[in-house]
Write a protein that holds these residues in place. Structure first.
Motif, PDB file in Angstrom:
ATOM      1  N   ASP A  43       0.823  -1.199   0.000  1.00  0.00           N
ATOM      2  CA  ASP A  43       0.000   0.000   0.000  1.00  0.00           C
ATOM      3  C   ASP A  43       0.866   1.262   0.000  1.00  0.00           C
ATOM      4  O   ASP A  43       0.571   2.225  -0.712  1.00  0.00           O
ATOM      5  N   ARG A  44       1.938   1.261   0.758  1.00  0.00           N
ATOM      6  CA  ARG A  44       2.847   2.425   0.808  1.00  0.00           C
ATOM      7  C   ARG A  44       3.518   2.676  -0.541  1.00  0.00           C
ATOM      8  O   ARG A  44       3.831   3.815  -0.879  1.00  0.00           O
ATOM      9  N   GLN A  45       3.746   1.627  -1.319  1.00  0.00           N
ATOM     10  CA  GLN A  45       4.439   1.774  -2.604  1.00  0.00           C
ATOM     11  C   GLN A  45       3.514   2.235  -3.730  1.00  0.00           C
ATOM     12  O   GLN A  45       3.975   2.532  -4.829  1.00  0.00           O
ATOM     13  N   ARG A  46       2.226   2.295  -3.456  1.00  0.00           N
ATOM     14  CA  ARG A  46       1.276   2.689  -4.501  1.00  0.00           C
ATOM     15  C   ARG A  46       1.253   4.186  -4.746  1.00  0.00           C
ATOM     16  O   ARG A  46       0.784   4.638  -5.785  1.00  0.00           O
ATOM     17  N   SER A  47       1.729   4.974  -3.794  1.00  0.00           N
ATOM     18  CA  SER A  47       1.752   6.418  -4.015  1.00  0.00           C
ATOM     19  C   SER A  47       3.193   6.907  -3.985  1.00  0.00           C
ATOM     20  O   SER A  47       4.007   6.426  -3.200  1.00  0.00           O
ATOM     21  N   PHE A  48       3.493   7.837  -4.867  1.00  0.00           N
ATOM     22  CA  PHE A  48       4.839   8.388  -4.966  1.00  0.00           C
ATOM     23  C   PHE A  48       4.754   9.725  -5.680  1.00  0.00           C
ATOM     24  O   PHE A  48       3.768  10.038  -6.336  1.00  0.00           O
ATOM     25  N   ASP A  49       5.797  10.504  -5.530  1.00  0.00           N
ATOM     26  CA  ASP A  49       5.882  11.812  -6.174  1.00  0.00           C
ATOM     27  C   ASP A  49       6.385  11.617  -7.600  1.00  0.00           C
ATOM     28  O   ASP A  49       7.516  11.181  -7.802  1.00  0.00           O
ATOM     29  N   PHE A  50       5.546  11.910  -8.568  1.00  0.00           N
ATOM     30  CA  PHE A  50       5.920  11.758  -9.976  1.00  0.00           C
ATOM     31  C   PHE A  50       6.595  13.046 -10.420  1.00  0.00           C
ATOM     32  O   PHE A  50       5.968  13.945 -10.974  1.00  0.00           O
ATOM     33  N   LYS A  51       7.900  13.150 -10.159  1.00  0.00           N
ATOM     34  CA  LYS A  51       8.686  14.351 -10.421  1.00  0.00           C
ATOM     35  C   LYS A  51       8.899  14.541 -11.922  1.00  0.00           C
ATOM     36  O   LYS A  51       9.329  13.620 -12.614  1.00  0.00           O
ATOM     37  N   LEU A  52       8.578  15.745 -12.397  1.00  0.00           N
ATOM     38  CA  LEU A  52       8.752  16.097 -13.805  1.00  0.00           C
ATOM     39  C   LEU A  52       9.871  17.126 -13.939  1.00  0.00           C
ATOM     40  O   LEU A  52      10.079  17.952 -13.052  1.00  0.00           O
ATOM     41  N   PHE A  53      10.567  17.056 -15.055  1.00  0.00           N
ATOM     42  CA  PHE A  53      11.657  17.988 -15.334  1.00  0.00           C
ATOM     43  C   PHE A  53      11.392  18.681 -16.659  1.00  0.00           C
ATOM     44  O   PHE A  53      11.277  18.025 -17.688  1.00  0.00           O
ATOM     45  N   GLU A  54      11.318  19.991 -16.627  1.00  0.00           N
ATOM     46  CA  GLU A  54      11.104  20.749 -17.850  1.00  0.00           C
ATOM     47  C   GLU A  54      12.404  21.292 -18.417  1.00  0.00           C
ATOM     48  O   GLU A  54      12.438  21.736 -19.561  1.00  0.00           O
ATOM     49  N   GLU A  55      13.483  21.245 -17.627  1.00  0.00           N
ATOM     50  CA  GLU A  55      14.751  21.792 -18.112  1.00  0.00           C
ATOM     51  C   GLU A  55      15.368  20.954 -19.228  1.00  0.00           C
ATOM     52  O   GLU A  55      16.319  21.374 -19.870  1.00  0.00           O
ATOM     53  N   PHE A  56      14.841  19.754 -19.467  1.00  0.00           N
ATOM     54  CA  PHE A  56      15.310  18.913 -20.570  1.00  0.00           C
ATOM     55  C   PHE A  56      14.288  18.927 -21.710  1.00  0.00           C
ATOM     56  O   PHE A  56      14.203  18.002 -22.491  1.00  0.00           O
ATOM     57  N   GLY A  57      13.521  19.989 -21.782  1.00  0.00           N
ATOM     58  CA  GLY A  57      12.411  20.092 -22.709  1.00  0.00           C
ATOM     59  C   GLY A  57      12.763  19.965 -24.172  1.00  0.00           C
ATOM     60  O   GLY A  57      11.915  19.663 -24.983  1.00  0.00           O
ATOM     61  N   ASP A  58      14.037  20.169 -24.510  1.00  0.00           N
ATOM     62  CA  ASP A  58      14.400  20.061 -25.916  1.00  0.00           C
ATOM     63  C   ASP A  58      14.752  18.632 -26.313  1.00  0.00           C
ATOM     64  O   ASP A  58      14.991  18.353 -27.477  1.00  0.00           O
ATOM     65  N   TYR A  59      14.755  17.692 -25.350  1.00  0.00           N
ATOM     66  CA  TYR A  59      15.032  16.294 -25.682  1.00  0.00           C
ATOM     67  C   TYR A  59      13.761  15.685 -26.258  1.00  0.00           C
ATOM     68  O   TYR A  59      12.713  15.667 -25.597  1.00  0.00           O
ATOM     69  N   ASN A  60      13.819  15.175 -27.489  1.00  0.00           N
ATOM     70  CA  ASN A  60      12.605  14.673 -28.133  1.00  0.00           C
ATOM     71  C   ASN A  60      12.791  13.289 -28.758  1.00  0.00           C
ATOM     72  O   ASN A  60      12.091  12.933 -29.691  1.00  0.00           O
ATOM     73  N   GLU A  61      13.754  12.541 -28.243  1.00  0.00           N
ATOM     74  CA  GLU A  61      13.969  11.168 -28.706  1.00  0.00           C
ATOM     75  C   GLU A  61      13.399  10.203 -27.674  1.00  0.00           C
ATOM     76  O   GLU A  61      13.058  10.578 -26.563  1.00  0.00           O
ATOM     77  N   GLN A 121      -3.240   0.513 -17.646  1.00  0.00           N
ATOM     78  CA  GLN A 121      -3.141   1.496 -16.569  1.00  0.00           C
ATOM     79  C   GLN A 121      -1.791   2.219 -16.592  1.00  0.00           C
ATOM     80  O   GLN A 121      -1.725   3.434 -16.414  1.00  0.00           O
ATOM     81  N   ILE A 122      -0.734   1.470 -16.816  1.00  0.00           N
ATOM     82  CA  ILE A 122       0.602   2.070 -16.874  1.00  0.00           C
ATOM     83  C   ILE A 122       0.679   3.058 -18.034  1.00  0.00           C
ATOM     84  O   ILE A 122       1.107   4.205 -17.864  1.00  0.00           O
ATOM     85  N   ALA A 123       0.245   2.634 -19.208  1.00  0.00           N
ATOM     86  CA  ALA A 123       0.302   3.500 -20.393  1.00  0.00           C
ATOM     87  C   ALA A 123      -0.560   4.747 -20.211  1.00  0.00           C
ATOM     88  O   ALA A 123      -0.119   5.872 -20.513  1.00  0.00           O
ATOM     89  N   ASP A 124      -1.768   4.582 -19.724  1.00  0.00           N
ATOM     90  CA  ASP A 124      -2.672   5.722 -19.559  1.00  0.00           C
ATOM     91  C   ASP A 124      -2.146   6.712 -18.519  1.00  0.00           C
ATOM     92  O   ASP A 124      -2.225   7.930 -18.706  1.00  0.00           O
ATOM     93  N   PHE A 125      -1.596   6.202 -17.418  1.00  0.00           N
ATOM     94  CA  PHE A 125      -1.041   7.069 -16.378  1.00  0.00           C
ATOM     95  C   PHE A 125       0.113   7.899 -16.939  1.00  0.00           C
ATOM     96  O   PHE A 125       0.199   9.113 -16.697  1.00  0.00           O
ATOM     97  N   LEU A 126       1.007   7.270 -17.692  1.00  0.00           N
ATOM     98  CA  LEU A 126       2.151   7.990 -18.253  1.00  0.00           C
ATOM     99  C   LEU A 126       1.707   9.031 -19.281  1.00  0.00           C
ATOM    100  O   LEU A 126       2.266  10.136 -19.341  1.00  0.00           O
ATOM    101  N   MET A 127       0.700   8.702 -20.075  1.00  0.00           N
ATOM    102  CA  MET A 127       0.167   9.686 -21.028  1.00  0.00           C
ATOM    103  C   MET A 127      -0.408  10.888 -20.279  1.00  0.00           C
ATOM    104  O   MET A 127      -0.184  12.038 -20.660  1.00  0.00           O
ATOM    105  N   GLU A 128      -1.124  10.620 -19.211  1.00  0.00           N
ATOM    106  CA  GLU A 128      -1.749  11.694 -18.429  1.00  0.00           C
ATOM    107  C   GLU A 128      -0.703  12.567 -17.735  1.00  0.00           C
ATOM    108  O   GLU A 128      -0.799  13.798 -17.749  1.00  0.00           O
TER     109      GLU A 128
END
Length: 186
Positions: A43-61, A121-128
């Motif tokens: 149960d503890r492993q089901r929630s986590f901080d999904f940290k995003l980085f915008e400073e690598f915004g020009d990486y598109n591969e 679920q994995i694919a949809d979460f990552l898209m979102e």
């Protein structure tokens, strides 16, 4: 929803009695507590901080993490299924920490599941979360409900995939992903 530890301990004790075991014998007397602690850990492993980085915004591969060890429980028999997950995405101005892809797999896997739903679920979460140009998820799993019961035929691998965005619409992108995970005929 939090795990009800006391109810779970009672249920495991009843389960052991129902299958003809003595829950007070040496090897089993701690089992209800152990199982309850395990589910609290899940149960503890089901929630986590999904940290995003915008400073690598020009990486598109393509960003790919493959051979992620994955364990889940079949919701029909409560027996494990396990194997490897391969996840790729093509950023659209935002990337995530690589460990977040592994944590995403774990967050959805550590509950009673079916492989097909887990893949989606994995694919949809990552898209979102990432709003990428596309996401690809492939799960390759052995199901103990097929290996140790039913047909009793171990070693079979069930493969599911979920393709979103450019992985679905662009054959070259899809082929690159499949080649990188070793599933392409090329």
């Amino acid at each position: 929803m939090a795990v009800d530890k006391e109810k779970l301990k009672q249920a495991i004790r009843l389960f052991l009695e129902a299958i003809g075991e003595d829950p007070d014998r040496e090897g089993l007397k701690e089992t209800p507590e152990r199982v309850a602690r395990m589910w609290e850990e899940f149960d503890r492993q089901r929630s986590f901080d999904f940290k995003l980085f915008e400073e690598f915004g020009d990486y598109n591969e393509m960003v790919l993490v493959k051979d992620i060890n994955i364990y889940s429980l079949c919701e029909h028999h409560l027996l494990p299924f396990f194997g490897k997950a391969h996840i790729a995405y093509i950023p659209n101005g935002i990337v995530c920490g690589l460990s977040k892809l592994v944590r995403t797999v774990r967050a959805f896997a550590l509950r009673p599941q079916v492989q097909e739903r887990l893949t989606n679920q994995i694919a949809d979460f990552l898209m979102e979360q990432l709003k990428p140009k596309g996401v690809a998820v492939v799960l390759e799993m052995e199901h103990l409900c097929m290996s140790m019961r039913g047909v009793m035929s171990p070693g079979h691998i069930t493969t599911t995939s979920a393709l979103r965005g450019i992985f679905l619409s662009d054959l070259r992108t899809r082929e690159e992903f499949l080649k990188l995970i070793g599933k392409s005929n090329q």
